[in-house]
Each structure stands twice: as C-alpha cells, then as structure tokens.
Design a protein around this motif. Structure first.
Motif, short mmCIF file in Angstrom:
data_model
loop_
_atom_site.label_atom_id
_atom_site.label_comp_id
_atom_site.label_asym_id
_atom_site.label_seq_id
_atom_site.Cartn_x
_atom_site.Cartn_y
_atom_site.Cartn_z
N GLU A 1 102.88 -102.82 -7.19
CA GLU A 1 103.60 -101.55 -7.13
C GLU A 1 104.24 -101.25 -8.48
O GLU A 1 104.37 -100.09 -8.87
CB GLU A 1 104.66 -101.62 -6.03
CG GLU A 1 105.53 -100.39 -5.92
CD GLU A 1 104.73 -99.11 -5.67
OE1 GLU A 1 105.12 -98.05 -6.22
OE2 GLU A 1 103.70 -99.17 -4.97
N LEU A 2 104.63 -102.32 -9.19
CA LEU A 2 105.25 -102.14 -10.50
C LEU A 2 104.28 -101.45 -11.46
O LEU A 2 104.68 -100.57 -12.23
CB LEU A 2 105.68 -103.49 -11.08
CG LEU A 2 106.42 -103.46 -12.41
CD1 LEU A 2 107.70 -102.64 -12.29
CD2 LEU A 2 106.72 -104.87 -12.89
N LYS A 3 103.01 -101.82 -11.41
CA LYS A 3 102.01 -101.17 -12.26
C LYS A 3 101.94 -99.68 -11.96
O LYS A 3 101.93 -98.85 -12.87
CB LYS A 3 100.64 -101.81 -12.06
CG LYS A 3 99.55 -101.12 -12.87
CD LYS A 3 98.17 -101.63 -12.52
CE LYS A 3 97.11 -100.84 -13.28
NZ LYS A 3 95.75 -101.24 -12.92
N ARG A 4 101.88 -99.33 -10.68
CA ARG A 4 101.79 -97.93 -10.30
C ARG A 4 103.04 -97.16 -10.72
O ARG A 4 102.97 -96.00 -11.12
CB ARG A 4 101.56 -97.82 -8.79
CG ARG A 4 100.16 -98.26 -8.37
CD ARG A 4 99.91 -98.04 -6.89
NE ARG A 4 100.56 -99.06 -6.08
CZ ARG A 4 100.01 -100.24 -5.79
NH1 ARG A 4 98.81 -100.56 -6.25
NH2 ARG A 4 100.65 -101.09 -5.03
N LEU B 1 100.85 -106.23 -19.71
CA LEU B 1 100.72 -106.86 -18.40
C LEU B 1 99.45 -106.47 -17.65
O LEU B 1 99.14 -107.04 -16.61
CB LEU B 1 101.95 -106.53 -17.55
CG LEU B 1 103.28 -107.01 -18.15
CD1 LEU B 1 104.46 -106.51 -17.33
CD2 LEU B 1 103.32 -108.53 -18.24
N SER B 2 98.72 -105.48 -18.15
CA SER B 2 97.48 -105.06 -17.48
C SER B 2 96.29 -105.83 -18.03
O SER B 2 96.34 -106.41 -19.11
CB SER B 2 97.23 -103.56 -17.70
OG SER B 2 98.23 -102.79 -17.08
N CYS B 3 95.20 -105.81 -17.24
CA CYS B 3 93.96 -106.44 -17.72
C CYS B 3 92.84 -105.42 -17.83
O CYS B 3 91.74 -105.75 -18.26
CB CYS B 3 93.55 -107.58 -16.79
SG CYS B 3 93.35 -107.11 -15.07
N SER B 4 93.10 -104.18 -17.42
CA SER B 4 92.11 -103.11 -17.58
C SER B 4 92.86 -101.79 -17.72
O SER B 4 93.99 -101.66 -17.24
CB SER B 4 91.15 -103.06 -16.39
OG SER B 4 91.85 -102.73 -15.21
N PHE B 5 92.21 -100.82 -18.38
CA PHE B 5 92.90 -99.57 -18.69
C PHE B 5 91.96 -98.39 -18.43
O PHE B 5 90.80 -98.42 -18.82
CB PHE B 5 93.34 -99.56 -20.15
CG PHE B 5 93.91 -100.87 -20.61
CD1 PHE B 5 95.21 -101.21 -20.29
CD2 PHE B 5 93.14 -101.76 -21.34
CE1 PHE B 5 95.73 -102.43 -20.70
CE2 PHE B 5 93.66 -102.98 -21.75
CZ PHE B 5 94.96 -103.32 -21.43
#
Length: 371
Positions: A37-40, A71-75
């Motif tokens: 949820e933090l990513k969103r 912190l992401s692995c795809s964009f």
C-alpha cells in the motif's frame, strides 16, 4: 505508523531514503515494496505533486521520486517520465557546498538504480551529457556521484545502441573510467582488511568496485570499436594485480569485465595483450592462495581467449596481426609456466565442473595458442 501519527511524513521519507541508499550501495534487493500500500501511496503523491504548478514543493517532489525508485524493482513509463526529469534537475545543481553535493549524489544514485529501464532519449540524454561534461571540466562531483552518472547512462546501452557514439566518442567512457580506476587504486590501502578500514577508505574501495561494475556493463553492451579498449583494460588489469586476499570482492569484479571483454566481438585479443589482461590473469592463476571460484573465472578467461583467436584466424584480412598476436601470447604463456599450471588443475577439474559447469576439456591444446 504515518497514519497513526507515530511518525511524521518528513521523518518517514528521511528513513526510507537512508534505507534505500544503504540497500543500493550494498547491492541488496527486496520485492516487499512492490505490492504494498505504501508504494501505491507514493505513486499517488508523486502524481499529485507533479500536477502542481506554483505551489509545488520541489524538495518533497525529489524525495518522493527517490524513495519510490530506491524501493521499487520495476517502473511504469508514466512514472519514469515524471521521476527522471525531476531527478536530473536536482543533479544539475552545480553549487560546490557539501549539502548540495550530497543531494546531487543522491539523485544520481537513484537514477543509476533504474537499471535497464527503457526510456526515451529526450527524457535524459541532454541533461546527463551536460552533467558528465561539466564534471570532466570542473571535477566538482564526488567520485561516487560521477560513477552513478555513468552507470545510469551505460545501462541505457542495452535498450538503445544509438548511444554508443555519445558514450565512446563524445564522452570517452574508456578514458574516464581508466583515469578514475588508476586514481582510486593509488588511494586504496591494499594491505588492510575491510574491517580495519576507516570510513573514508571504505568509501574509496566502494567507489572503485562500482567503477568495475560499470566497466562490466560497458563491455557487455558496447559494440563500437574504439582505441580506448586497451586503456581501460590496462587499468582493470592494474587493479587486479594490486588487489590481494583482503579484497576478494574486488578481485571477482575485475574478472567480470575482463571475461566480457573477451566475449565482446569487437574487442581484439591484441587489446587484451596490450592492456595487460593476459599477464594479470596469468599471475593470479599461479597464486598459492587461489580459491576455486577465482580458478573458475581465470580458466574461463583463457578458454574464451582461445575461442576468440580461432575466430580471428578465419578473418584473412587480419592474418598477419593474428599470427603476431598468437606468437606473443604463446611466448608469454610459455614464459610464465602456464602449461604446468593447467596440468596442476587436471585433478580438480571434475570438482570445478560439477560446481561451476565449466565444461572444460582436458586437452592442453585447447588452452594454448599454436601456430
């Protein structure tokens, strides 16, 4: 914790940037953020901040982009089209005070984390070229920041080979990487183990290792013949000879670009000889402290050299150069006692094959250069 007001958003961002920075420098990967949820929430905040005009908080905008990419692995292409220009704008600041340079380094580090992500040249090429050229003229960036800039650009090679001319002929990566590696080699205390080093010494070692990683990307992706191949190979070989049992991670990172240089069809065996790569690997394979992992890399290097010489033999236009190179290589191998070294490995080849899948032949002629 943020929702319950146990931590302010400002402190949460500071913590996540610190985690992302350390994670990146130590090459740690985590997919836990991907479906969170933090990513969103970060995505929503980035989109909201990007839409603002006069009221936009530029520092918050940069922080959000850095945390998200760290912190992401795809964009997604949409996120890249927002975050890349934002981070490049932050990296273009040329003030030489420590605070600004720290932020510049952080922005460039974040960009280097995008790896092979595909993006349009208009998003980044003008700005990253300006950053690199300004550094070449003024030398105002930290060593790590400069390496991050090159890392970001070199990764683009894998999705856009039209960048080769800019990287090779305009910005001269080979020359710059060679200069940086040589300077860092002089600054690293090779007699100290990692736990004995000061903070500054560890930073120098880290910078050197990351330049080796970027050089590995360069040899993996660059297919444009250039005269700087021998120059950068010479610097990598110099690092390889200088390192010892206290720096085994650097040792391994030296072998990767050397092996990829052999496999790169535009790097000639002559460049490997001229750059001292063959001699450096010969010296290493004869060390009494050689472990199995390093033995694997060294043997793979020579197996690839042998294969490349066979390929070059088929090119009649380079017949004389090929013969001269083979004679020089054979002479060096003979002088260094390489035949005895290979024979000594015969008893352990079964173990090495089982562990590393070398598939090595036991025929000495496969590893020697005979006219």
């Amino acid at each position: 914790m943020i929702e319950e007001e146990k931590m302010t958003m400002e402190n949460a961002i500071l913590l996540m940037k610190h985690i992302g920075y350390l994670k990146t420098l130590k090459n740690v990967r985590s997919n836990g953020f991907y479906n969170s949820e933090l990513k969103r929430r970060f995505e929503r905040m980035i989109f909201e901040e990007e839409k603002k005009k006069e009221e936009k908080n530029e520092k918050l905008f940069v922080d959000l982009c850095e945390c998200y990419i760290f912190l992401s692995c795809s964009f997604t292409p949409e996120l890249l089209s927002i975050c890349v220009p934002c981070l490049l704008k932050a990296a273009l600041h040329k003030e030489e005070n420590e605070e600004v340079q720290t932020e510049v380094e952080m922005a460039l580090l974040t960009l280097s984390e995008m790896g092979y992500g595909e993006m349009k040249q208009e998003l980044y090429l003008k700005e990253i070229t300006e950053i690199i050229k300004h550094q070449q003229k003024h030398r105002n960036l930290t060593k790590l920041a400069y390496q991050f800039a090159w890392s970001f650009l070199n990764y683009r090679l894998f999705v856009d080979n039209s960048l080769e001319d800019t990287i090779v002929n305009e910005l001269h990566f080979g020359r710059e990487a060679a200069r940086e590696l040589e300077e860092l080699t002089r600054n690293v205390n090779w007699k100290k183990k990692k736990e004995e080093m000061s903070k500054e010494e560890r930073k120098e070692e880290l910078s050197l290792m990351r330049w080796l990683q970027t050089s590995n990307v360069y040899f993996s992706g660059c297919q444009l013949q250039n005269e700087e191949f021998a120059e950068i190979l010479s610097s990598i070989s110099y690092v390889f000879r200088a390192s010892n049992d206290n720096h085994r991670e650097i040792d391994l990172w030296c072998t990767y670009p050397l092996i990829n240089a052999v496999e790169n069809r535009v790097v000639k065996v002559y460049d490997l000889m001229k750059g001292g790569a063959v001699k450096a690997v010969l010296e290493r394979i004869q060390r009494q402290t050689l472990n199995e992992g390093m033995a694997n890399e060294c043997l793979q290097f020579f197996k690839n050299v042998s294969n490349r010489l066979e390929e070059e033999e088929k090119d009649e236009k380079e017949e004389e150069e090929r013969k001269a190179t083979k004679m020089e290589t054979f002479k060096k191998l003979e002088e260094e006692g390489y035949e005895d070294t290979i024979i000594s490995f015969h008893e352990t080849l079964k173990i090495l094959n089982r562990r590393y899948y070398l598939g090595l032949s036991l025929k000495i002629s496969d590893y020697f250069v005979n006219i």
